[in-house]
Write a protein that holds these residues in place. Structure first.
Motif, mmCIF file in Angstrom:
data_model
loop_
_atom_site.group_PDB
_atom_site.id
_atom_site.type_symbol
_atom_site.label_atom_id
_atom_site.label_comp_id
_atom_site.label_asym_id
_atom_site.label_seq_id
_atom_site.Cartn_x
_atom_site.Cartn_y
_atom_site.Cartn_z
ATOM 1 N N UNK A 1 0.837 -1.195 0.000
ATOM 2 C CA UNK A 1 0.000 0.000 0.000
ATOM 3 C C UNK A 1 0.876 1.250 0.000
ATOM 4 N N UNK A 2 0.447 2.234 -0.780
ATOM 5 C CA UNK A 2 1.053 3.560 -0.761
ATOM 6 C C UNK A 2 0.152 4.449 0.094
ATOM 7 N N UNK A 3 0.722 5.125 1.091
ATOM 8 C CA UNK A 3 -0.081 5.923 2.012
ATOM 9 C C UNK A 3 0.475 7.353 2.062
ATOM 10 N N UNK A 4 -0.451 8.303 2.044
ATOM 11 C CA UNK A 4 -0.012 9.700 2.124
ATOM 12 C C UNK A 4 -1.153 10.556 2.673
ATOM 13 N N UNK A 5 -0.862 11.407 3.642
ATOM 14 C CA UNK A 5 -1.817 12.403 4.130
ATOM 15 C C UNK A 5 -1.617 13.699 3.363
ATOM 16 N N UNK A 6 -2.724 14.369 3.040
ATOM 17 C CA UNK A 6 -2.608 15.586 2.227
ATOM 18 C C UNK A 6 -3.193 16.788 2.963
ATOM 19 N N UNK A 7 -4.156 17.461 2.351
ATOM 20 C CA UNK A 7 -4.610 18.750 2.859
ATOM 21 C C UNK A 7 -5.793 18.620 3.817
ATOM 22 N N UNK A 8 -6.066 19.724 4.532
ATOM 23 C CA UNK A 8 -7.210 19.782 5.440
ATOM 24 C C UNK A 8 -8.510 19.681 4.653
ATOM 25 N N UNK B 1 -12.500 18.316 10.910
ATOM 26 C CA UNK B 1 -11.197 18.542 11.526
ATOM 27 C C UNK B 1 -10.100 17.667 10.933
ATOM 28 N N UNK B 2 -10.468 16.729 10.081
ATOM 29 C CA UNK B 2 -9.511 15.753 9.558
ATOM 30 C C UNK B 2 -8.933 16.212 8.218
ATOM 31 N N UNK B 3 -8.008 15.412 7.709
ATOM 32 C CA UNK B 3 -7.342 15.726 6.442
ATOM 33 C C UNK B 3 -7.702 14.689 5.376
ATOM 34 N N UNK B 4 -7.605 15.141 4.129
ATOM 35 C CA UNK B 4 -7.684 14.187 3.028
ATOM 36 C C UNK B 4 -6.454 13.278 3.074
ATOM 37 N N UNK B 5 -6.575 12.116 2.449
ATOM 38 C CA UNK B 5 -5.451 11.190 2.389
ATOM 39 C C UNK B 5 -5.526 10.390 1.093
ATOM 40 N N UNK B 6 -4.451 9.673 0.812
ATOM 41 C CA UNK B 6 -4.385 8.882 -0.419
ATOM 42 C C UNK B 6 -3.887 7.488 -0.090
ATOM 43 N N UNK B 7 -4.480 6.491 -0.759
ATOM 44 C CA UNK B 7 -4.045 5.109 -0.596
ATOM 45 C C UNK B 7 -4.109 4.388 -1.935
ATOM 46 N N UNK B 8 -3.020 3.724 -2.288
ATOM 47 C CA UNK B 8 -2.996 2.859 -3.471
ATOM 48 C C UNK B 8 -2.618 1.463 -3.027
ATOM 49 N N UNK B 9 -2.961 0.475 -3.840
ATOM 50 C CA UNK B 9 -2.735 -0.922 -3.445
ATOM 51 C C UNK B 9 -2.401 -1.782 -4.658
ATOM 52 N N UNK B 10 -1.464 -2.724 -4.430
ATOM 53 C CA UNK B 10 -1.184 -3.784 -5.393
ATOM 54 C C UNK B 10 -0.953 -5.076 -4.623
ATOM 55 N N UNK B 11 -1.672 -6.117 -5.008
ATOM 56 C CA UNK B 11 -1.424 -7.452 -4.469
ATOM 57 C C UNK B 11 -0.888 -8.321 -5.583
#
Length: 980
Positions: free
Chosen positions: A788-795, A844-854
């Protein structure tokens, strides 16, 4: 409430249900629409019509006007049972290939493409006939080269994109023992387009882009070898059916057969089984039956009748056992006991189904009360899986800490003995009927439920047995306790069963499907066939979107001092009552344990068993769900039993008393469940992901330590339960009575203080900001790797939601997305892959991103490189972008938030700081979204940005140096992930 009174109330309700069940007459009746005959069952609540076209095609229709959508299933009575002995897995292969298009769809020039496809087909025949390794490698290299040339002319996934443009939300298919089923969920306005496309799809399928799809099936096979539950299921079938295909052929097939596919054999299978006499078109939803029959007759009249002989086999010999098998793997240990049941539609099948419900129904079954309730096992249950010729009767359980699987097996057999001796509650049979009736009422509102029932009936008996489905409750009501006891003694014979022990250990028998060398192929996703242009140009009746005006849809009032939100139920006599608290486990770590404890304790007047029986007997349910920031109490069932159910729960919550034996058992079971979670790869990946988003201290591992769990005492838990309604909360009611009546009933039953207590201060978890690439790795014994690729982004900004939605549709949210087309269709690097930009649930939370490869572990590096290319540079496809927008537009137009969904939609909007239905804003602004918006979004949020990579796999198959090339490597232990 006295135990005797509970029994009297339940008995009176069950008598009423039993009396109602006797009153209806069921028979087959006939009619015709424009000369097309149909039949139907009188008093069928779904009002289903079974049509038969002149060519033998079955068309099954049930109207439901609740929302402007239709669940569609095209069912074929062919599965792994009918696979050729030398080509197991063939039906499943074919299922995949029927997404590849036709001579008009999925190609830019079929006349130019066909010679390549013919060459590929012949090469595979040579490949299958060749045993020399070097020669096979040479032939496959040629297959790869010719496939690359053919792919330059084809258009990958054009069918999927067409369905997305049409507004389908459920493009999928499945293959199983006796069936292959193709599934869509379409807007009602697209029905004629859908019918044309499906008719053409099965008229003229072309098996293109085969070798990359073959690799996807290899990946699917490898995933089953990593799935202990799948291995147990296959062993169960093998042991119960030692001579027939029910147990001797698997759906995905053998490794040897997968390595040697035959396109000619697949075509022969299609020609033999995909004929009108063996297929059904099933529609459930918003349509006009007469109009549909005309259009179906028009589109599918080309099909030529061809009788199909069903799968025949010699009767299975009597099981002389028990037949015992051990399965090894990394997941938690459990035991399953399997008995062979009778054919579908038989009295034996009905009795076996009833036996499974007597054993386990979630509340008052023997396993529920005697084993789960008394905490003699970690968990257990029973079910019947019914096939045409036989049933699989499965009783299963997971062991507690330091409990042998053999002792668990003995406990399960004790429950069987109770049935055989007739030592179960006399009211249970009528209670089962009452709860079946409740399930039937609930199922009527669901298109998916309707279509699934009809599909199962067609697969089992071509719909001929639907009258037994409709009259099931009435037939069930004639069964006596003596009938059950007599049948149990005949069914559960000594030795006529199999036992599967799933033990923890290394499975050395696994032989994975090795990856072939595949050159990425062109997908041509920016092209569009003339056929698709014609379909898209077909007229469609516009559907008007419906938004929620919360001020009109929800009535507000008071139930005593408790705020009340109300939505009327105008469809049936069911109710749902919720008590909603804005606090959860982040406010109090012990609250989830207290909620679990409530299930195992009673009051000073009624034991827990009597309370569970009382709820089941009046066909009502309760639950206490503790989330991280919210807690929801739910009470639901028939409105006529509203007061009984609400009072039962109120008495339990306010008068529950400590039970030290129950607490000791609960703590032991929780400790075992927590240990088992560490063996579950999906839970481990959850832990990695939470670590990536929040750091070492995160929501996933915010839980009781082992010491805290050990030291928990009854007083603390009971106090938490008794004090719960002293905290501020609101009541939500969805049901058939007026708000004033609901308010009075709730106020009279639900006791609250004059002033609510303040919530305990809640913990806050802040998302991390990724500043450099990092790799989080946890070792797990598996064939595949998961990344999984994980990243937090903007409010959170509501204005950003629309762009995120379009981006997800275009980039990675489905089979028509760029990610799927590149990683799976073009490069054959994975069976499962996706990428999503995630919208937070609160302001109050942020956007985030997730990618996946199995993928297979030996393809992991290539898969990571492939995803990183897409994250760096966004490919442009005008056609895919138009499809992404059209799909979202259709979704918004046909989405209907109804019933209690309105209440929870309102609460979700409030959490985001909104007082309006954001779907309306998205719909109004969708037309202005351009590809440049999406490209800028990609550049600003994803391209060139650092990510946290979560990698789960075997350290024997994944090299440390490969992970270190990606970023700073941190290997996490299970203790670091889970917090205990």
């Amino acid at each position: 409430m006295k135990l005797k009174l509970i029994a009297c109330i339940a008995a009176s309700f069950l008598w009423a249900i039993g009396a109602q069940a006797q009153q209806k007459n069921y028979q087959w009746l006939t009619g015709a629409t424009d000369g097309v005959p149909y039949k139907y069952v009188s008093n069928d609540p779904m009002k289903t019509r079974f049509y038969t076209l002149k060519n033998g095609l079955t068309v099954i229709l049930t109207e439901n006007k609740k929302e402007p959508r239709i669940t569609a299933k095209i069912a074929v009575r062919a599965g792994s049972n009918t696979d050729p002995k030398d080509h197991t897995g063939l039906a499943h292969y074919l299922e995949h290939l029927l997404f590849k298009g036709t001579s008009e769809m999925g190609t830019t020039n079929y006349a130019k493409e066909k010679p390549y496809l013919d060459r590929i087909e012949n090469l595979y025949e040579q490949y299958n006939a060749t045993t020399d390794t070097a020669k096979r490698r040479s032939i496959y290299k040629e297959i790869d080269q010719v496939s690359g040339e053919a792919a330059k002319i084809s258009i990958a996934n054009e069918y999927t994109k067409l369905m997305a443009t049409m507004g389908s939300q459920g493009t999928n298919a499945h293959t199983w023992v006796e069936e292959t089923v193709y599934e869509e969920n379409i807007p009602s306005t697209s029905l004629n387009k859908f019918l044309k496309v499906q008719a053409d799809r099965f008229r003229d399928p072309v098996f293109r882009i085969f070798h990359t799809e073959l690799e996807a099936v290899y990946e699917e096979k490898n995933r089953t070898m990593d799935n202990d539950g799948w291995k147990v299921m296959e062993a169960m079938h093998r042991n119960l059916f030692p001579t027939s295909n029910y147990g001797q052929q698997t759906t995905i097939g053998t490794v040897e057969h997968l390595k040697n596919p035959s396109l000619k054999a697949i075509r022969q299978y299609f020609d033999k089984y995909y004929v009108p006499n063996n297929m059904a078109l099933i529609l459930a939803g918003d349509f006009n039956t007469e109009a549909v029959v005309k259009e179906v007759n028009k589109q599918f009249a080309y099909m030529k009748p061809s009788p199909v002989a069903g799968y025949e086999h010699a009767p299975e010999p009597e099981i002389k056992g028990p037949v015992v098998t051990e399965i090894l793997g990394p997941s938690a240990e459990n035991v399953q006991i399997g008995f062979r049941g009778g054919p579908e539609g038989s009295r034996e099948a009905m009795m076996a189904d009833l036996l499974s419900t007597i054993l386990a129904n979630g509340k008052a079954g023997l396993i529920d009360l005697n084993l789960n309730q008394q905490q003699k096992i970690l968990s257990g249950g029973a079910y019947l899986r019914q096939y045409k010729d036989y049933g699989v009767f499965d009783i299963y359980a997971t062991a507690k800490q330091d409990q042998s699987l053999e002792s668990v097996k003995d406990l399960l057999f004790e429950q069987i003995d109770i049935i055989k001796k007739g030592s179960f509650d006399d009211h249970l049979l009528k209670a089962i009927i009452a709860n079946y009736k409740l399930d039937e009422i609930r199922g009527l509102s669901s298109n998916d439920s309707r279509a699934s029932q009809l599909m199962q009936s067609f697969i089992a008996n071509k719909g001929e047995g639907w009258i037994k489905n409709v009259s099931y409750l009435q037939r069930l009501s004639t069964i006596t306790k003596k009938d059950v006891v007599d049948f149990a003694n005949q069914f559960f014979k000594a030795g006529n069963y199999t036992v599967i022990y799933k033990r923890k250990g290394e499975d050395k028998s696994i032989a994975k499907v090795e990856k072939p060398s595949i050159t990425p192929v062109a997908t041509n996703d920016n092209l569009e066939s003339d056929y698709v242009k014609k379909v898209n140009a077909m007229p469609a009746t516009p559907v008007k979107p419906l938004w929620i005006d919360y001020n009109k849809a929800i009535q507000k009032g008071k139930a005593g001092t408790t705020a009340l939100l109300y939505v009327p139920n105008k469809e049936n006599e069911l109710f749902s009552l919720y008590y909603r608290f804005d606090m959860g486990s982040w406010n109090n770590k012990i609250l989830p344990v207290a909620a679990s404890y409530l299930s195992y304790i009673g009051t000073d007047k009624d034991p827990a068993e009597a309370i569970n029986k009382a709820f089941y007997n009046i066909a009502c349910n309760y639950s206490v769900n503790v989330g991280t920031e919210n807690t929801t109490i739910t009470i639901s069932g028939l409105q006529e039993n509203f007061e009984k159910a609400a009072r039962l729960f109120e008495s339990l919550l306010l008068n529950c008393k400590a039970d030290e034996a129950a607490l000791t058992a609960l703590k032991g079971r929780l400790a075992k469940a927590r240990a088992n979670r560490k063996l579950d790869k999906s839970a481990i990946m959850q832990g990695l992901s939470s670590y990536a988003f929040y750091g070492a201290n995160n929501p996933f591992n915010y839980t009781l330590s082992d010491e805290e769990l050990k030291n928990l005492d009854s007083k603390t838990l009971i106090d938490a339960l008794h004090q719960l309604t002293g905290y501020k909360h609101m009541a939500l009611y969805f049901g058939p009575v007026s708000i004033s009546e609901a308010s009075k009933k709730i106020a009279a039953i639900h006791k609250v203080p004059a002033a609510f207590n303040d919530y305990p201060k809640g913990l806050t978890f802040n998302r991390t900001t990724q500043t450099a690439n990092q790799v989080l790795f946890t070792n797990y014994d598996m064939v595949q790797s998961e990344v999984r690729w994980m990243r937090n982004t903007e409010a959170y900004d509501p204005a950003k939601e629309l762009t995120a939605d379009v981006f997800n549709n275009y980039f990675g949210g489905g089979m028509g997305g760029i990610v799927f087309q590149t990683i799976r269709e073009s490069k054959a690097l994975a069976y499962s892959t996706y990428a999503l930009y995630l919208t937070p649930s609160k302001k109050e939370d942020r956007y985030s991103f997730m990618a996946y490869v199995g993928s297979q572990a030996d393809k992991m590096n290539d898969a990571i490189a492939g995803m990183n290319e897409l994250l760096t540079t966004l490919p442009k496809s005008d056609k895919s972008f138009e499809s992404a927008k059209a799909s979202l537009k259709n979704d918004l137009e046909t989405d209907r938030i109804t019933n209690e969904g309105i209440l929870f939609s309102y609460l979700a909007a409030q959490r985001k700081g909104l007082n309006y239905d954001i779907r309306k804003t998205k719909y109004e602004q969708l037309g202005g979204i351009t590809f440049d918006n999406i490209r800028r979004f990609h550049q600003q949020e994803l391209s060139g940005k650092p990510y946290t990579y979560c990698v789960l796999g075997s350290d024997k198959k994944i090299k440390t140096e490969d992970l270190q090339k990606i970023g700073q490597l941190k290997t996490l232990t299970l203790e670091e992930l889970f917090g205990y």
